[in-house]
Design a protein around this motif. Sequence first.
Motif, PDB file in Angstrom:
ATOM      1  N   ASP A 184      -1.588   4.865  -7.925  1.00  0.00           N
ATOM      2  CA  ASP A 184      -0.726   3.691  -7.998  1.00  0.00           C
ATOM      3  C   ASP A 184      -1.563   2.434  -8.193  1.00  0.00           C
ATOM      4  O   ASP A 184      -2.638   2.287  -7.588  1.00  0.00           O
ATOM      5  CB  ASP A 184       0.109   3.560  -6.724  1.00  0.00           C
ATOM      6  N   ALA A 210       0.836  -1.202   0.000  1.00  0.00           N
ATOM      7  CA  ALA A 210       0.000   0.000   0.000  1.00  0.00           C
ATOM      8  C   ALA A 210       0.872   1.254   0.000  1.00  0.00           C
ATOM      9  O   ALA A 210       1.876   1.323   0.701  1.00  0.00           O
ATOM     10  CB  ALA A 210      -0.918  -0.004   1.214  1.00  0.00           C
ATOM     11  N   THR A 211       0.476   2.242  -0.810  1.00  0.00           N
ATOM     12  CA  THR A 211       1.209   3.507  -0.885  1.00  0.00           C
ATOM     13  C   THR A 211       0.351   4.692  -0.469  1.00  0.00           C
ATOM     14  O   THR A 211       0.882   5.756  -0.153  1.00  0.00           O
ATOM     15  CB  THR A 211       1.707   3.747  -2.317  1.00  0.00           C
ATOM     16  N   GLY A 212      -0.965   4.527  -0.508  1.00  0.00           N
ATOM     17  CA  GLY A 212      -1.856   5.641  -0.193  1.00  0.00           C
ATOM     18  C   GLY A 212      -2.116   6.553  -1.367  1.00  0.00           C
ATOM     19  O   GLY A 212      -2.943   7.468  -1.281  1.00  0.00           O
ATOM     20  N   ASN A 213      -1.439   6.326  -2.485  1.00  0.00           N
ATOM     21  CA  ASN A 213      -1.656   7.130  -3.690  1.00  0.00           C
ATOM     22  C   ASN A 213      -2.717   6.452  -4.545  1.00  0.00           C
ATOM     23  O   ASN A 213      -2.515   5.337  -5.023  1.00  0.00           O
ATOM     24  CB  ASN A 213      -0.354   7.267  -4.471  1.00  0.00           C
ATOM     25  N   PRO A 214      -3.874   7.084  -4.766  1.00  0.00           N
ATOM     26  CA  PRO A 214      -4.951   6.442  -5.534  1.00  0.00           C
ATOM     27  C   PRO A 214      -4.596   6.169  -6.986  1.00  0.00           C
ATOM     28  O   PRO A 214      -5.275   5.388  -7.649  1.00  0.00           O
ATOM     29  CB  PRO A 214      -6.103   7.454  -5.433  1.00  0.00           C
ATOM     30  N   ALA A 248      -9.757   8.854 -10.924  1.00  0.00           N
ATOM     31  CA  ALA A 248      -9.690   7.555 -10.260  1.00  0.00           C
ATOM     32  C   ALA A 248      -9.485   6.478 -11.321  1.00  0.00           C
ATOM     33  O   ALA A 248      -9.837   6.662 -12.489  1.00  0.00           O
ATOM     34  CB  ALA A 248     -10.974   7.296  -9.476  1.00  0.00           C
ATOM     35  N   LYS A 268      -5.533  -3.428  -8.805  1.00  0.00           N
ATOM     36  CA  LYS A 268      -5.744  -2.948  -7.437  1.00  0.00           C
ATOM     37  C   LYS A 268      -5.126  -1.560  -7.345  1.00  0.00           C
ATOM     38  O   LYS A 268      -3.994  -1.345  -7.788  1.00  0.00           O
ATOM     39  CB  LYS A 268      -5.079  -3.875  -6.426  1.00  0.00           C
ATOM     40  N   THR A 269      -5.863  -0.625  -6.796  1.00  0.00           N
ATOM     41  CA  THR A 269      -5.359   0.744  -6.694  1.00  0.00           C
ATOM     42  C   THR A 269      -4.910   1.045  -5.269  1.00  0.00           C
ATOM     43  O   THR A 269      -5.231   0.330  -4.332  1.00  0.00           O
ATOM     44  CB  THR A 269      -6.448   1.743  -7.111  1.00  0.00           C
ATOM     45  N   GLY A 270      -4.143   2.132  -5.151  1.00  0.00           N
ATOM     46  CA  GLY A 270      -3.665   2.541  -3.834  1.00  0.00           C
ATOM     47  C   GLY A 270      -2.417   1.816  -3.379  1.00  0.00           C
ATOM     48  O   GLY A 270      -2.030   1.899  -2.213  1.00  0.00           O
ATOM     49  N   GLY A 271      -1.756   1.107  -4.295  1.00  0.00           N
ATOM     50  CA  GLY A 271      -0.553   0.377  -3.925  1.00  0.00           C
ATOM     51  C   GLY A 271       0.124  -0.212  -5.146  1.00  0.00           C
ATOM     52  O   GLY A 271      -0.371  -0.089  -6.273  1.00  0.00           O
TER      53      GLY A 271
END
Length: 247
Positions: A84, A78-82, A145, A197-200
């Motif tokens: 990624d 997880a990176t928290g960037n939507p 998004a 999968k987003t956010g990571g």
Amino acid sequence: MDTQSFVLLSHEQALRRRMDVAANNIANSSTVGFKSEQPVFHEYVERVREAPVEDARKTSFVLDFGAVHDTAQGAFQATGNPLDVMIDGPGYLTVQAGDGSTAYTRAGFIKILANGDLATSSGHKLLGDNDRPINIPEDQRGRIAITTDGTVMGAAGALGRIAVTAFADETSVSQGGDGMMTGQGGRRLLPKETQLKTGGVEGSNVQTIVETTRMIDILRSYQTSARISQDMDSMRSQAINSLGRVN
């Protein structure tokens, strides 16, 4: 140099190749999207016309055939960037290389360039289904998004879809620099086949313990080969001394 020495030399060259690959895997154990590699060797058989016995007419050498990468999926980080993304399954993000050619990557760090194009963290532009970069209008750059099928959604609707390319023959895909890969004969996945999968991002699939154990095994094999070489030199010296005494 006799045949036995050539055989030992080919074996030691193969060990050197295995060590280089294992060391490169360990060095990339924290590289996003990296796939561990394994060297592939072929047996080269040479036949001689004359030999004391029939079995001695065939000599096997080791030839470096190349390397294949492990397609096992790395863990989600997880990176928290939507923006990624991680590909959940087979395939590669399709990008435009610096020379204008098409390249592929599993490293899903995504950013927006100054001109609005989506790109990887290293600046390679992501390509859409139409083989063109996906551009984000300036007034929508803070409100986009990415859906699970790769569609890039803006405030006014879809702006494009990230192209994901899969290869039936993974041996045609080879590692390049900067996290990029090259390959031939890929197929663009349909939206229903694409799962992001987003956010990571996807972590490296290198298992450092396995690679370290492999390096120890390679070292021991090389030590064994060196001892055999020393024994052969000793046998030659003894034979020369014996012949000298006879003469």
